[in-house]
Design a protein around this motif. Structure first.
Motif, short mmCIF file in Angstrom:
data_model
loop_
_atom_site.label_atom_id
_atom_site.label_comp_id
_atom_site.label_asym_id
_atom_site.label_seq_id
_atom_site.Cartn_x
_atom_site.Cartn_y
_atom_site.Cartn_z
N LEU A 25 0.87 -1.11 -0.24
CA LEU A 25 -0.03 -0.03 0.07
C LEU A 25 0.99 1.14 0.01
CD1 LEU A 25 -2.92 1.33 0.16
CD2 LEU A 25 -2.84 1.25 2.54
N LYS A 26 1.93 1.11 0.94
CA LYS A 26 2.79 2.37 0.89
C LYS A 26 3.54 2.90 -0.55
CE LYS A 26 5.15 1.13 4.54
NZ LYS A 26 6.34 0.93 5.49
N THR A 27 4.06 1.60 -1.23
CA THR A 27 4.62 1.77 -2.42
C THR A 27 3.41 2.34 -3.58
OG1 THR A 27 6.11 0.17 -1.99
CG2 THR A 27 5.85 0.78 -4.28
N LEU A 28 2.48 1.81 -3.45
CA LEU A 28 1.28 2.22 -4.32
C LEU A 28 0.75 3.59 -4.26
CD1 LEU A 28 -1.68 -0.68 -4.37
CD2 LEU A 28 -0.27 0.03 -6.21
N LEU A 29 0.67 4.08 -2.88
CA LEU A 29 0.47 5.69 -2.90
C LEU A 29 1.41 6.32 -3.48
CD1 LEU A 29 -1.26 5.29 0.66
CD2 LEU A 29 -2.28 5.47 -1.53
N PHE A 30 2.86 6.05 -3.16
CA PHE A 30 3.80 6.91 -3.65
C PHE A 30 3.71 6.79 -5.25
CE2 PHE A 30 8.17 7.19 -5.81
CZ PHE A 30 8.57 8.40 -5.11
N ASN A 31 3.72 5.80 -5.96
CA ASN A 31 3.47 5.53 -7.37
C ASN A 31 2.51 6.56 -7.77
OD1 ASN A 31 5.76 4.20 -7.51
ND2 ASN A 31 4.78 2.00 -7.71
N HIS A 32 1.20 6.19 -7.26
CA HIS A 32 0.07 6.76 -7.69
C HIS A 32 0.13 8.30 -7.65
CE1 HIS A 32 -2.96 3.29 -7.13
NE2 HIS A 32 -2.00 2.97 -7.91
N PHE A 33 0.71 8.82 -6.55
CA PHE A 33 0.67 10.20 -6.52
C PHE A 33 2.06 10.84 -7.00
CE2 PHE A 33 -2.79 8.91 -3.74
CZ PHE A 33 -3.68 9.84 -3.96
N PHE A 34 2.89 10.39 -6.87
CA PHE A 34 4.28 10.89 -7.49
C PHE A 34 4.74 10.55 -8.83
CE2 PHE A 34 4.21 11.42 -2.82
CZ PHE A 34 4.46 12.60 -2.57
N ILE A 35 4.27 9.62 -9.26
CA ILE A 35 4.52 9.12 -10.77
C ILE A 35 3.25 9.10 -11.84
CG2 ILE A 35 5.32 7.17 -12.24
CD1 ILE A 35 7.36 8.21 -9.93
N GLN A 36 2.09 8.67 -11.29
CA GLN A 36 1.07 8.62 -12.28
C GLN A 36 0.36 9.76 -12.10
OE1 GLN A 36 -1.41 5.13 -11.08
NE2 GLN A 36 0.35 3.74 -11.70
N LEU A 37 0.05 10.62 -11.06
CA LEU A 37 -0.51 11.88 -11.15
C LEU A 37 0.14 13.07 -11.82
CD1 LEU A 37 -2.69 13.63 -10.26
CD2 LEU A 37 -1.54 14.13 -7.98
N PRO A 38 1.62 13.07 -11.89
CA PRO A 38 2.15 14.23 -12.87
C PRO A 38 1.58 13.61 -14.24
CG PRO A 38 3.68 13.59 -11.20
CD PRO A 38 2.33 12.49 -10.99
N LEU A 39 1.49 12.26 -14.84
CA LEU A 39 1.14 12.02 -15.79
C LEU A 39 -0.48 12.29 -16.27
CD1 LEU A 39 2.84 8.41 -16.20
CD2 LEU A 39 3.58 10.61 -17.18
N ILE A 40 -1.22 12.19 -15.15
CA ILE A 40 -2.31 12.35 -15.39
C ILE A 40 -2.77 13.79 -15.67
CG2 ILE A 40 -4.67 12.55 -13.95
CD1 ILE A 40 -3.89 9.87 -12.72
N CYS A 41 -1.76 14.54 -15.12
CA CYS A 41 -1.97 16.11 -15.21
C CYS A 41 -1.79 16.51 -16.74
CB CYS A 41 -0.91 16.76 -14.45
SG CYS A 41 -1.15 17.00 -12.58
N GLY A 42 -1.19 15.77 -17.31
CA GLY A 42 -1.01 15.84 -19.00
C GLY A 42 -2.47 15.58 -19.82
N THR A 43 -3.32 15.10 -19.27
CA THR A 43 -4.75 14.28 -19.88
C THR A 43 -5.08 15.82 -20.42
OG1 THR A 43 -4.79 12.73 -18.25
CG2 THR A 43 -6.69 13.29 -19.56
N TYR A 44 -5.23 16.89 -19.75
CA TYR A 44 -6.07 17.98 -20.27
C TYR A 44 -5.47 18.40 -21.54
CZ TYR A 44 -7.40 22.89 -21.07
OH TYR A 44 -7.83 23.92 -21.63
N TYR A 45 -4.08 18.52 -21.37
CA TYR A 45 -3.29 19.21 -22.57
C TYR A 45 -3.36 18.01 -24.00
CZ TYR A 45 -1.80 22.09 -19.05
OH TYR A 45 -1.91 23.24 -17.85
N PHE A 46 -3.41 16.78 -23.68
CA PHE A 46 -3.74 15.97 -24.72
C PHE A 46 -5.18 16.09 -25.26
CE2 PHE A 46 -5.64 11.94 -25.86
CZ PHE A 46 -4.96 11.26 -26.79
N THR A 47 -5.95 16.09 -24.58
CA THR A 47 -7.34 16.38 -25.06
C THR A 47 -7.63 17.51 -25.83
OG1 THR A 47 -8.19 17.21 -23.20
CG2 THR A 47 -8.59 15.07 -23.44
N GLU A 48 -6.73 18.67 -25.30
CA GLU A 48 -6.95 19.87 -26.12
C GLU A 48 -6.28 19.87 -27.37
OE1 GLU A 48 -8.44 23.26 -25.04
OE2 GLU A 48 -9.43 21.43 -24.38
N TYR A 49 -4.91 19.25 -27.59
CA TYR A 49 -3.99 19.21 -28.77
C TYR A 49 -4.75 18.30 -29.69
CZ TYR A 49 0.07 18.24 -31.47
OH TYR A 49 0.85 18.26 -32.50
#
Length: 296
Positions: free
Chosen positions: A98-122
């Motif tokens: 669980l600890k590793t999951l939360l790190f990956n979700h919020f420090f690895i995957q969340l920055p990628l998710i932040c690019g979703t808006y720019y992907f949909t706009e582009y």
């Protein structure tokens, strides 16, 4: 000529499914879903929907889909469906996961998710209800995404098992010889990026509405949590998917470390013979069951 034939076949299939769909009863959930969708569009910006909506879909789907497998460990009846019965889950392992999951979700995957808006706009991906594809188109698109991701996963996963690389990256995921659902995304941050990239290829190819992003997230999580669940449940609806690998197939990969590299389907392992040890293992199990039956 071949291209025209393919287009004609696809158009015919589309018309046939549309014809069948016209006879199906109305979905009672469609209107509430439409109201909720339009409420979301009226009250949140596209950036909020693409970013925080995607994060919410991922987190809620992940932990809800993990919940049945987590509960199974407390139900004695379900233990007969556990594949590696001699290796029960422990609180220590689950907490570490669980600890590793939360790190990956919020420090690895969340920055990628932040690019979703720019992907949909582009790519000018629509959000409107009126532009949303029909259910059978979404199903076909998700299947297409799964086929693409499976090919990416097979070859990159197999590469990560190379003796010169394995101990630096993929060994983290293999800390659990007997997997459990929550462990599906337990991995080295580099592995999260390398294997996770396959998720986005199908989106680039097929995405014609933001809803596909969320539908594909749910489908992919459903598959990966199922194959890592550690339980081979009878009447699992995912077994109806053609060439679906399933929990027993991937559980052997964690137990054996070699072979069964694909994420969803069995065809790449069959083509390259990397399922040979799994096939031999199944034959051995089958013979042992026959001997036990004769003795009984």
């Amino acid at each position: 000529m071949a291209m025209n034939d393919s287009v004609n076949i696809l158009n015919s299939a589309y018309l046939a499914v549309e014809y069948i769909d016209s006879f199906l009863p109305d979905n009672p959930l469609q209107q509430p879903f439409k109201n909720a969708w339009n409420y979301m569009l009226d009250n949140y910006t596209k950036f909020q929907i693409a970013t925080w909506g995607s994060l919410l879909v991922h987190e809620v789907s992940y932990f809800l889909l993990c919940l049945p497998g987590f509960v199974f460990q407390f139900i004695p009846y379900m233990q007969k469906y556990k594949i590696q019965q001699d290796k029960p889950e422990t609180w220590e392992k689950q907490w570490k996961c669980l600890k590793t999951l939360l790190f990956n979700h919020f420090f690895i995957q969340l920055p990628l998710i932040c690019g979703t808006y720019y992907f949909t706009e582009y790519f000018n991906i629509p959000y409107e209800w009126e532009e949303m594809p029909r259910w059978y188109v979404l199903v076909a698109q998700c299947f297409g995404c799964a086929v693409i991701e499976d090919a990416w996963h097979y070859f990159l996963h197999r590469l990560l098992h190379h003796k010169r690389i394995y101990k630096y990256i993929h060994k983290v995921h293999h800390e659990f010889v007997s997997p459990f659902g929550m462990q599906a995304e337990y991995a080295h941050p580099l592995e999260t990026l390398i294997l996770g990239a396959g998720f986005f290829i199908g989106i680039v190819v097929f995405c014609n509405h933001v809803v596909l992003l969320w539908a594909w997230v749910i489908c992919r999580l459903m598959e990966t949590i199922d194959v890592h669940s550690g339980y081979d449940i009878p009447l699992n609806p995912l077994h109806l998917v053609p060439f679906y690998a399933g929990a027993r197939f991937h559980d052997f990969h964690h137990m054996n470390f070699i072979g069964n590299y694909a994420s969803t389907f069995t065809w790449w392992d069959r083509i390259f013979g990397t399922d040979s040890q799994f096939i031999a293992y199944k034959e051995k199990e089958k013979k042992q069951r026959l001997i036990m039956k004769k003795k009984a």
